[in-house]
Design a protein around this motif. Structure first.
Motif, PDB file in Angstrom:
ATOM      1  N   MET A   1       0.827  -1.173   0.000  1.00  0.00           N
ATOM      2  CA  MET A   1       0.000   0.000   0.000  1.00  0.00           C
ATOM      3  C   MET A   1       0.879   1.246   0.000  1.00  0.00           C
ATOM      4  O   MET A   1       1.804   1.364   0.794  1.00  0.00           O
ATOM      5  N   LYS A   2       0.587   2.185  -0.875  1.00  0.00           N
ATOM      6  CA  LYS A   2       1.345   3.426  -0.986  1.00  0.00           C
ATOM      7  C   LYS A   2       0.768   4.486  -0.053  1.00  0.00           C
ATOM      8  O   LYS A   2      -0.442   4.662   0.016  1.00  0.00           O
ATOM      9  N   GLU A   3       1.665   5.176   0.639  1.00  0.00           N
ATOM     10  CA  GLU A   3       1.262   6.278   1.502  1.00  0.00           C
ATOM     11  C   GLU A   3       1.991   7.533   1.040  1.00  0.00           C
ATOM     12  O   GLU A   3       3.224   7.562   0.978  1.00  0.00           O
ATOM     13  N   VAL A   4       1.235   8.569   0.703  1.00  0.00           N
ATOM     14  CA  VAL A   4       1.829   9.840   0.304  1.00  0.00           C
ATOM     15  C   VAL A   4       2.189  10.610   1.572  1.00  0.00           C
ATOM     16  O   VAL A   4       1.378  10.739   2.490  1.00  0.00           O
ATOM     17  N   ILE A   5       3.422  11.108   1.609  1.00  0.00           N
ATOM     18  CA  ILE A   5       3.928  11.838   2.769  1.00  0.00           C
ATOM     19  C   ILE A   5       3.935  13.325   2.449  1.00  0.00           C
ATOM     20  O   ILE A   5       4.379  13.741   1.380  1.00  0.00           O
ATOM     21  N   PHE A   6       3.447  14.123   3.397  1.00  0.00           N
ATOM     22  CA  PHE A   6       3.494  15.576   3.263  1.00  0.00           C
ATOM     23  C   PHE A   6       3.747  16.196   4.626  1.00  0.00           C
ATOM     24  O   PHE A   6       3.179  15.773   5.623  1.00  0.00           O
ATOM     25  N   THR A   7       4.621  17.193   4.656  1.00  0.00           N
ATOM     26  CA  THR A   7       4.859  17.979   5.860  1.00  0.00           C
ATOM     27  C   THR A   7       5.036  19.442   5.479  1.00  0.00           C
ATOM     28  O   THR A   7       5.659  19.746   4.459  1.00  0.00           O
ATOM     29  N   GLU A   8       4.497  20.310   6.299  1.00  0.00           N
ATOM     30  CA  GLU A   8       4.686  21.743   6.086  1.00  0.00           C
ATOM     31  C   GLU A   8       6.085  22.181   6.505  1.00  0.00           C
ATOM     32  O   GLU A   8       6.481  23.312   6.231  1.00  0.00           O
ATOM     33  N   LYS A   9       6.843  21.293   7.144  1.00  0.00           N
ATOM     34  CA  LYS A   9       8.197  21.615   7.585  1.00  0.00           C
ATOM     35  C   LYS A   9       9.223  21.490   6.460  1.00  0.00           C
ATOM     36  O   LYS A   9      10.407  21.743   6.662  1.00  0.00           O
ATOM     37  N   ALA A  10       8.783  21.057   5.291  1.00  0.00           N
ATOM     38  CA  ALA A  10       9.659  20.954   4.127  1.00  0.00           C
ATOM     39  C   ALA A  10       8.976  21.657   2.963  1.00  0.00           C
ATOM     40  O   ALA A  10       7.779  21.939   3.001  1.00  0.00           O
TER      41      ALA A  10
END
Length: 127
Positions: free
Chosen positions: A1-10
Motif C-alpha cells: 500500500m502506498k502512503e503519500v507523505i506531506f509535511t509543512e516543515k519541508a
C-alpha cells in the motif's frame, strides 16, 4: 500500500509530485533544494553551506514525517550546478550523517529549477 507523505516543515511540491511516497518500510523522497519551506525562496545567495543546510533540513523533515530518521536513508543523489562547491556541501552533509554514510552519487547539471544550486533526493528503509 502506498502512503503519500506531506509535511509543512519541508518545501511544498512545485509540480505534480509528492514530497515522499512510503511503500511498506521503504520511503522514496523527492528532490529537495535549499529553499525555505515558508517562502519557497532559495536561501544562501549562492552560499553553498547555507543552501545545503536548508536542503538537508528539508530532507530530514520529510523523512521524519514518514516516521523515519536520517540514519534510515540508504541512498542519496546530489545534483550541483557548480561542482567546485562540493567541499562546502560535504562539510554540511557530514553533520547529518556523523557515523553512518549512505550510498551516494553526485552529478553536475547545467541548471536547476528555481535557480537552485543544489538538489537532493533519497531512498530510506525504516527499521
Amino acid at each position: 500500500m502506498k502512503e503519500v507523505i506531506f509535511t509543512e516543515k519541508a518545501t511544498s511540491p512545485t509540480g505534480p509530485y509528492s514530497q515522499a511516497v512510503k511503500i511498506g518500510n521503504v520511503v522514496y523522497l523527492a528532490g529537495v533544494c535549499g529553499d525555505d519551506p515558508k517562502t519557497g525562496e532559495i536561501m544562501g545567495n549562492s552560499d553553498m553551506k547555507v543552501e545545503a543546510k536548508y536542503a538537508m533540513e528539508n530532507l530530514k523533515n520529510t523523512i521524519e514525517a514518514a516516521g523515519g530518521k536520517m540514519s534510515d536513508i540508504v541512498k542519496v543523489n546530489v545534483v550541483f550546478t557548480d561542482g567546485s562547491k562540493s567541499a562546502d556541501f560535504n562539510e554540511v552533509y557530514k553533520t547529518y550523517f556523523p557515523d553512518y554514510k549512505p550510498a551516494r552519487i553526485a552529478m553536475i547539471a547545467a541548471g536547476l529549477l528555481g535557480g537552485a544550486n543544489l538538489e537532493l533526493d533519497a531512498v530510506a528503509v525504516i527499521e
